[in-house]
Design a protein around this motif. Structure first.
Motif, PDB file in Angstrom:
ATOM      1  N   GLY A  65     -31.888  30.355  16.908  1.00 44.81           N
ATOM      2  CA  GLY A  65     -33.072  29.567  17.220  1.00 44.81           C
ATOM      3  C   GLY A  65     -32.876  28.824  18.518  1.00 44.81           C
ATOM      4  N   LYS A  66     -33.861  27.988  18.848  1.00 47.95           N
ATOM      5  CA  LYS A  66     -33.754  27.161  20.042  1.00 47.95           C
ATOM      6  C   LYS A  66     -32.725  26.066  19.806  1.00 47.95           C
ATOM      7  CE  LYS A  66     -38.546  27.985  21.288  1.00 47.95           C
ATOM      8  NZ  LYS A  66     -39.851  27.344  21.428  1.00 47.95           N
ATOM      9  N   ARG A  67     -32.446  25.292  20.829  1.00 49.10           N
ATOM     10  CA  ARG A  67     -31.402  24.272  20.735  1.00 49.10           C
ATOM     11  C   ARG A  67     -31.736  23.140  19.765  1.00 49.10           C
ATOM     12  NH1 ARG A  67     -27.851  24.739  25.517  1.00 49.10           N
ATOM     13  NH2 ARG A  67     -27.595  26.977  25.601  1.00 49.10           N
ATOM     14  N   ASP A  68     -33.013  23.037  19.284  1.00 56.26           N
ATOM     15  CA  ASP A  68     -33.354  21.999  18.314  1.00 56.26           C
ATOM     16  C   ASP A  68     -33.071  22.439  16.877  1.00 56.26           C
ATOM     17  OD1 ASP A  68     -35.408  23.853  18.082  1.00 56.26           O
ATOM     18  OD2 ASP A  68     -37.014  22.352  18.042  1.00 56.26           O
ATOM     19  N   MET A  69     -32.578  23.650  16.672  1.00 55.79           N
ATOM     20  CA  MET A  69     -32.201  24.112  15.349  1.00 55.79           C
ATOM     21  C   MET A  69     -30.993  23.303  14.879  1.00 55.79           C
ATOM     22  SD  MET A  69     -31.070  27.960  14.166  1.00 55.79           S
ATOM     23  CE  MET A  69     -29.661  28.021  15.244  1.00 55.79           C
ATOM     24  N   LYS A  70     -30.977  22.945  13.582  1.00 59.62           N
ATOM     25  CA  LYS A  70     -29.829  22.189  13.089  1.00 59.62           C
ATOM     26  C   LYS A  70     -29.562  22.469  11.629  1.00 59.62           C
ATOM     27  CE  LYS A  70     -32.501  18.002  12.326  1.00 59.62           C
ATOM     28  NZ  LYS A  70     -32.643  16.586  12.614  1.00 59.62           N
ATOM     29  N   LEU A  71     -28.324  22.227  11.256  1.00 61.29           N
ATOM     30  CA  LEU A  71     -27.854  22.371   9.888  1.00 61.29           C
ATOM     31  C   LEU A  71     -27.953  21.005   9.226  1.00 61.29           C
ATOM     32  CD1 LEU A  71     -26.441  24.134   7.703  1.00 61.29           C
ATOM     33  CD2 LEU A  71     -24.273  23.482   8.761  1.00 61.29           C
ATOM     34  N   GLU A  72     -28.735  20.909   8.157  1.00 61.80           N
ATOM     35  CA  GLU A  72     -28.927  19.647   7.447  1.00 61.80           C
ATOM     36  C   GLU A  72     -27.762  19.389   6.485  1.00 61.80           C
ATOM     37  OE1 GLU A  72     -31.410  17.495   7.873  1.00 61.80           O
ATOM     38  OE2 GLU A  72     -32.613  18.693   9.232  1.00 61.80           O
ATOM     39  N   GLN A  73     -27.660  18.145   6.021  1.00 65.37           N
ATOM     40  CA  GLN A  73     -26.596  17.752   5.085  1.00 65.37           C
ATOM     41  C   GLN A  73     -26.617  18.589   3.807  1.00 65.37           C
ATOM     42  OE1 GLN A  73     -24.415  15.841   7.104  1.00 65.37           O
ATOM     43  NE2 GLN A  73     -24.051  14.871   5.153  1.00 65.37           N
ATOM     44  N   ASP A  74     -27.825  18.989   3.340  1.00 64.05           N
ATOM     45  CA  ASP A  74     -27.930  19.759   2.100  1.00 64.05           C
ATOM     46  C   ASP A  74     -27.633  21.241   2.294  1.00 64.05           C
ATOM     47  OD1 ASP A  74     -30.182  20.662   3.426  1.00 64.05           O
ATOM     48  OD2 ASP A  74     -31.598  20.101   1.834  1.00 64.05           O
ATOM     49  N   GLY A  75     -27.305  21.640   3.522  1.00 67.70           N
ATOM     50  CA  GLY A  75     -26.957  23.025   3.800  1.00 67.70           C
ATOM     51  C   GLY A  75     -28.117  23.871   4.295  1.00 67.70           C
ATOM     52  N   ALA A  76     -29.321  23.309   4.342  1.00 70.40           N
ATOM     53  CA  ALA A  76     -30.470  24.046   4.861  1.00 70.40           C
ATOM     54  C   ALA A  76     -30.431  24.044   6.388  1.00 70.40           C
ATOM     55  CB  ALA A  76     -31.772  23.420   4.363  1.00 70.40           C
ATOM     56  N   VAL A  77     -30.940  25.100   6.988  1.00 71.41           N
ATOM     57  CA  VAL A  77     -31.040  25.196   8.441  1.00 71.41           C
ATOM     58  C   VAL A  77     -32.519  25.099   8.805  1.00 71.41           C
ATOM     59  CG1 VAL A  77     -30.656  26.666  10.453  1.00 71.41           C
ATOM     60  CG2 VAL A  77     -28.941  26.558   8.650  1.00 71.41           C
ATOM     61  N   VAL A  78     -32.859  24.160   9.694  1.00 75.26           N
ATOM     62  CA  VAL A  78     -34.251  23.981  10.111  1.00 75.26           C
ATOM     63  C   VAL A  78     -34.436  24.456  11.549  1.00 75.26           C
ATOM     64  CG1 VAL A  78     -34.717  22.088   8.507  1.00 75.26           C
ATOM     65  CG2 VAL A  78     -33.847  21.566  10.769  1.00 75.26           C
ATOM     66  N   ASN A  79     -35.639  24.943  11.826  1.00 75.00           N
ATOM     67  CA  ASN A  79     -36.054  25.430  13.139  1.00 75.00           C
ATOM     68  C   ASN A  79     -35.387  26.739  13.549  1.00 75.00           C
ATOM     69  OD1 ASN A  79     -37.800  23.253  13.473  1.00 75.00           O
ATOM     70  ND2 ASN A  79     -36.195  21.997  14.388  1.00 75.00           N
ATOM     71  N   ALA A  80     -34.921  27.528  12.599  1.00 74.79           N
ATOM     72  CA  ALA A  80     -34.379  28.848  12.930  1.00 74.79           C
ATOM     73  C   ALA A  80     -35.533  29.805  13.191  1.00 74.79           C
ATOM     74  CB  ALA A  80     -33.514  29.375  11.790  1.00 74.79           C
ATOM     75  N   THR A  81     -35.368  30.701  14.161  1.00 69.71           N
ATOM     76  CA  THR A  81     -36.389  31.706  14.421  1.00 69.71           C
ATOM     77  C   THR A  81     -36.061  33.024  13.730  1.00 69.71           C
ATOM     78  OG1 THR A  81     -35.301  32.320  16.485  1.00 69.71           O
ATOM     79  CG2 THR A  81     -37.093  30.711  16.618  1.00 69.71           C
ATOM     80  N   ASN A  82     -34.806  33.218  13.351  1.00 71.88           N
ATOM     81  CA  ASN A  82     -34.387  34.439  12.675  1.00 71.88           C
ATOM     82  C   ASN A  82     -33.064  34.182  11.980  1.00 71.88           C
ATOM     83  OD1 ASN A  82     -34.282  37.099  11.824  1.00 71.88           O
ATOM     84  ND2 ASN A  82     -34.232  37.982  13.876  1.00 71.88           N
ATOM     85  N   PHE A  83     -32.787  34.945  10.931  1.00 69.78           N
ATOM     86  CA  PHE A  83     -31.486  34.845  10.272  1.00 69.78           C
ATOM     87  C   PHE A  83     -31.184  36.149   9.551  1.00 69.78           C
ATOM     88  CE2 PHE A  83     -34.317  33.830   6.857  1.00 69.78           C
ATOM     89  CZ  PHE A  83     -33.683  34.265   5.697  1.00 69.78           C
ATOM     90  N   LYS A  84     -29.892  36.382   9.320  1.00 70.65           N
ATOM     91  CA  LYS A  84     -29.418  37.536   8.554  1.00 70.65           C
ATOM     92  C   LYS A  84     -28.265  37.062   7.690  1.00 70.65           C
ATOM     93  CE  LYS A  84     -30.548  40.815  12.204  1.00 70.65           C
ATOM     94  NZ  LYS A  84     -30.027  41.711  13.228  1.00 70.65           N
ATOM     95  N   THR A  85     -28.208  37.579   6.461  1.00 70.25           N
ATOM     96  CA  THR A  85     -27.131  37.219   5.536  1.00 70.25           C
ATOM     97  C   THR A  85     -26.385  38.474   5.117  1.00 70.25           C
ATOM     98  OG1 THR A  85     -28.376  35.323   4.696  1.00 70.25           O
ATOM     99  CG2 THR A  85     -26.586  36.129   3.315  1.00 70.25           C
ATOM    100  N   LEU A  86     -25.067  38.382   5.092  1.00 69.82           N
ATOM    101  CA  LEU A  86     -24.209  39.461   4.613  1.00 69.82           C
ATOM    102  C   LEU A  86     -23.318  38.948   3.495  1.00 69.82           C
ATOM    103  CD1 LEU A  86     -22.889  40.890   8.009  1.00 69.82           C
ATOM    104  CD2 LEU A  86     -24.696  41.856   6.583  1.00 69.82           C
ATOM    105  N   THR A  87     -23.050  39.807   2.534  1.00 70.59           N
ATOM    106  CA  THR A  87     -22.003  39.558   1.539  1.00 70.59           C
ATOM    107  C   THR A  87     -21.061  40.751   1.657  1.00 70.59           C
ATOM    108  OG1 THR A  87     -23.577  38.458   0.103  1.00 70.59           O
ATOM    109  CG2 THR A  87     -21.474  39.057  -0.887  1.00 70.59           C
ATOM    110  N   PRO A  88     -20.129  40.664   2.596  1.00 69.27           N
ATOM    111  CA  PRO A  88     -19.276  41.832   2.849  1.00 69.27           C
ATOM    112  C   PRO A  88     -18.345  42.120   1.685  1.00 69.27           C
ATOM    113  CG  PRO A  88     -18.578  39.956   4.155  1.00 69.27           C
ATOM    114  CD  PRO A  88     -19.810  39.535   3.422  1.00 69.27           C
ATOM    115  N   ALA A  89     -18.092  43.398   1.458  1.00 71.37           N
ATOM    116  CA  ALA A  89     -17.181  43.799   0.394  1.00 71.37           C
ATOM    117  C   ALA A  89     -15.767  43.307   0.664  1.00 71.37           C
ATOM    118  CB  ALA A  89     -17.186  45.316   0.243  1.00 71.37           C
ATOM    119  N   ASN A  90     -15.398  43.192   1.949  1.00 67.92           N
ATOM    120  CA  ASN A  90     -14.077  42.706   2.323  1.00 67.92           C
ATOM    121  C   ASN A  90     -14.230  41.687   3.441  1.00 67.92           C
ATOM    122  OD1 ASN A  90     -11.426  42.223   2.948  1.00 67.92           O
ATOM    123  ND2 ASN A  90     -11.005  44.276   3.727  1.00 67.92           N
ATOM    124  N   PRO A  91     -14.566  40.420   3.118  1.00 70.35           N
ATOM    125  CA  PRO A  91     -14.789  39.428   4.172  1.00 70.35           C
ATOM    126  C   PRO A  91     -13.542  39.102   4.977  1.00 70.35           C
ATOM    127  CG  PRO A  91     -14.766  38.374   2.026  1.00 70.35           C
ATOM    128  CD  PRO A  91     -14.720  39.851   1.784  1.00 70.35           C
TER     129      PRO A  91
END
Length: 158
Positions: A65-91
């Protein structure tokens, strides 16, 4: 965007909270076939690894996202324009990566978040594409000796 908590660790898996090492990032031009206008770049995030082994239910989410994107105390991310999540078999193998397309005329931020039932870890990386800024002076800068004038340039907006 709400946090994603990893599923419980399978028997025999490491019981460590994820502590992210700093990943590698590579910024490049979008291929002409994808973006004939030339106004987009790509960022590749790879070599994602942890300080200690983690279980294979650990989720890794990359937010952009833009530079105003931030990670909140509760773990939520605000102002993201895109995201992807992986759960790799071998992290712990580091054989996974993220690739995003972004506008080349905007400063961007990447937030990488790893979560499992034992904890959360994050890394923030500011980046931009230099296509529109080639040969532009970095600020702050002072230009002197211009017919007895002096100019000072400061960047006030991100």
């Amino acid at each position: 965007m709400p946090p994603v908590i990893g599923a419980p660790a399978p028997p025999g898996q490491p019981l460590n909270a994820p502590i992210l090492n700093h990943p590698q990032t590579h910024v490049s031009n979008s291929p002409v076939s994808e973006d004939p206008s030339g106004f987009h770049g790509h960022i590749l995030i790879d070599h994602i690894s942890f300080q200690l082994p983690v279980d294979n239910q650990t989720t890794i989410t990359a937010y952009i996202g833009k530079r105003d994107m931030k990670l909140e105390q509760d773990g939520a991310v605000v102002n993201a324009t895109n995201f992807k999540t992986l759960t790799p078999a071998n992290p712990n193998g580091g054989a996974f990566w993220f690739n995003f397309k972004f506008p080349s005329d905007k400063k961007q931020k990447l937030i990488l978040v790893a979560r499992n039932e034992f904890g959360v870890s994050s890394k923030e990386i500011d980046f931009s594409h230099n296509r529109n800024c080639i040969r532009a002076p970095l600020v702050p800068i002072t230009i002197r000796d211009c017919n007895q004038h002096c100019f000072e340039i400061t960047n006030l907006v991100d």
